[in-house]
Design an enzyme around this catalytic site. Structure first.
Site, mmCIF file in Angstrom:
data_model
loop_
_atom_site.group_PDB
_atom_site.id
_atom_site.type_symbol
_atom_site.label_atom_id
_atom_site.label_comp_id
_atom_site.label_asym_id
_atom_site.label_seq_id
_atom_site.Cartn_x
_atom_site.Cartn_y
_atom_site.Cartn_z
ATOM 1 N N ASP A 69 35.471 37.908 27.209
ATOM 2 C CA ASP A 69 36.677 38.343 26.494
ATOM 3 C C ASP A 69 37.070 39.747 26.947
ATOM 4 O OD1 ASP A 69 38.790 38.438 24.731
ATOM 5 O OD2 ASP A 69 37.553 39.100 23.038
ATOM 6 N N LEU A 70 37.741 39.811 28.093
ATOM 7 C CA LEU A 70 38.174 41.099 28.646
ATOM 8 C C LEU A 70 39.696 41.192 28.758
ATOM 9 C CD1 LEU A 70 35.413 41.663 31.371
ATOM 10 C CD2 LEU A 70 35.579 42.680 29.089
ATOM 11 N N LYS A 71 40.392 40.166 28.347
ATOM 12 C CA LYS A 71 41.858 40.202 28.220
ATOM 13 C C LYS A 71 42.536 40.772 29.472
ATOM 14 C CE LYS A 71 41.443 40.827 23.208
ATOM 15 N NZ LYS A 71 39.941 40.902 23.177
ATOM 16 N N ILE A 75 49.147 42.990 37.645
ATOM 17 C CA ILE A 75 50.100 42.268 38.471
ATOM 18 C C ILE A 75 49.464 40.933 38.872
ATOM 19 C CG2 ILE A 75 51.188 44.401 39.301
ATOM 20 C CD1 ILE A 75 49.675 43.980 41.948
#
Length: 241
Positions: A69-71, A75
């Site tokens: 869970d590093l979101k 780009i």
């Protein structure tokens, strides 16, 4: 094209939020919880320790599922490069931001493993006033469903969203789209920073595939007993739907 939800065992539908600062504390929790938890979410706090992938490897060695869970949000080319590398690790779920259709499409194309990508919709700590401060004067549920549909169109496998929105998401996206719900409060609201919370049974009744639970287990007098109680509630909820 979005892929079908992971074939999870019932005990893998509880994901424990391993919100700790280092490897030692992470493994202490894994030992403490034993077979009451089979799926762990590891996030930003552990990343800052420099021991993130050591913990990931250790969880996999112990036959635990891992949720990264590093979101990720960048780009398209950069985000896709990260997903391409991450797909080489034993990861079941990973989060990316659900705000950028081109980035989501690039990430979906870069995923070469069974890892399921989940788009972040609206954080469970946010309500309508928070969205308004960002220039989005709409109800959270409307924003969440819109982003879930955009993620599905981009080929992302599912979303991470409040259980309050699980029903509308399921109605909009159909059965083949993953819904993972954080901010679950088995005993009801506890007065923390989570605003859009629901109980275990409600989340699954409304179509969740899995739930993320942290503080209700971590702060319990007997964390393993708390996890087992949630597992029992999950089993009952699944049997009823």
């Amino acid at each position: 094209m979005s892929r079908a939800p992971l074939p999870l065992r019932d005990d893998e539908r509880l994901i424990f939020a391993l919100d700790v600062p280092d490897r030692a504390q992470a493994l202490e929790w894994v030992d403490r919880l034993g077979d009451s938890v089979a799926f762990y979410k590891i996030g930003m706090e552990l990343l800052a320790s420099g021991e993130y992938f050591q913990v990931l490897d250790e969880l996999a060695r112990r036959d635990k599922r891992v949720f990264v869970d590093l979101k990720f949000f960048d780009i398209p080319a950069t985000a896709a490069a990260v997903i391409k590398r991450l797909s080489q690790w034993p990861v079941s779920y990973a989060t990316i931001h659900g705000w950028h259709p081109a980035m989501m499409e690039a990430c979906a194309a870069a995923n070469s493993s069974d890892m399921r990508l989940l788009a972040v919709t609206v954080l469970t700590s946010m309500g309508r006033p928070d969205l308004a401060q960002m220039g989005i004067d709409r109800e959270p549920v409307d924003v969440v469903v819109e982003r879930a549909l955009a993620a599905q169109a981009a080929g992302i496998d599912g979303v991470i969203a409040s259980g309050q929105e699980a029903g509308p998401i399921r109605a909009a996206t159909g059965a083949g789209f993953s819904i993972v719900c954080p901010g679950i409060r088995p005993g009801g609201p506890v007065g923390d920073d989570q605003k859009r919370t629901v109980g275990v049974a409600q989340a699954f009744a409304d179509g969740a595939d899995a739930i993320v639970v942290g503080r209700p287990i971590r702060l319990a007098t007997d964390p393993q007993a708390a996890a087992r109680a949630i597992q029992q509630e999950i089993a009952s909820a699944l049997a009823a739907r």
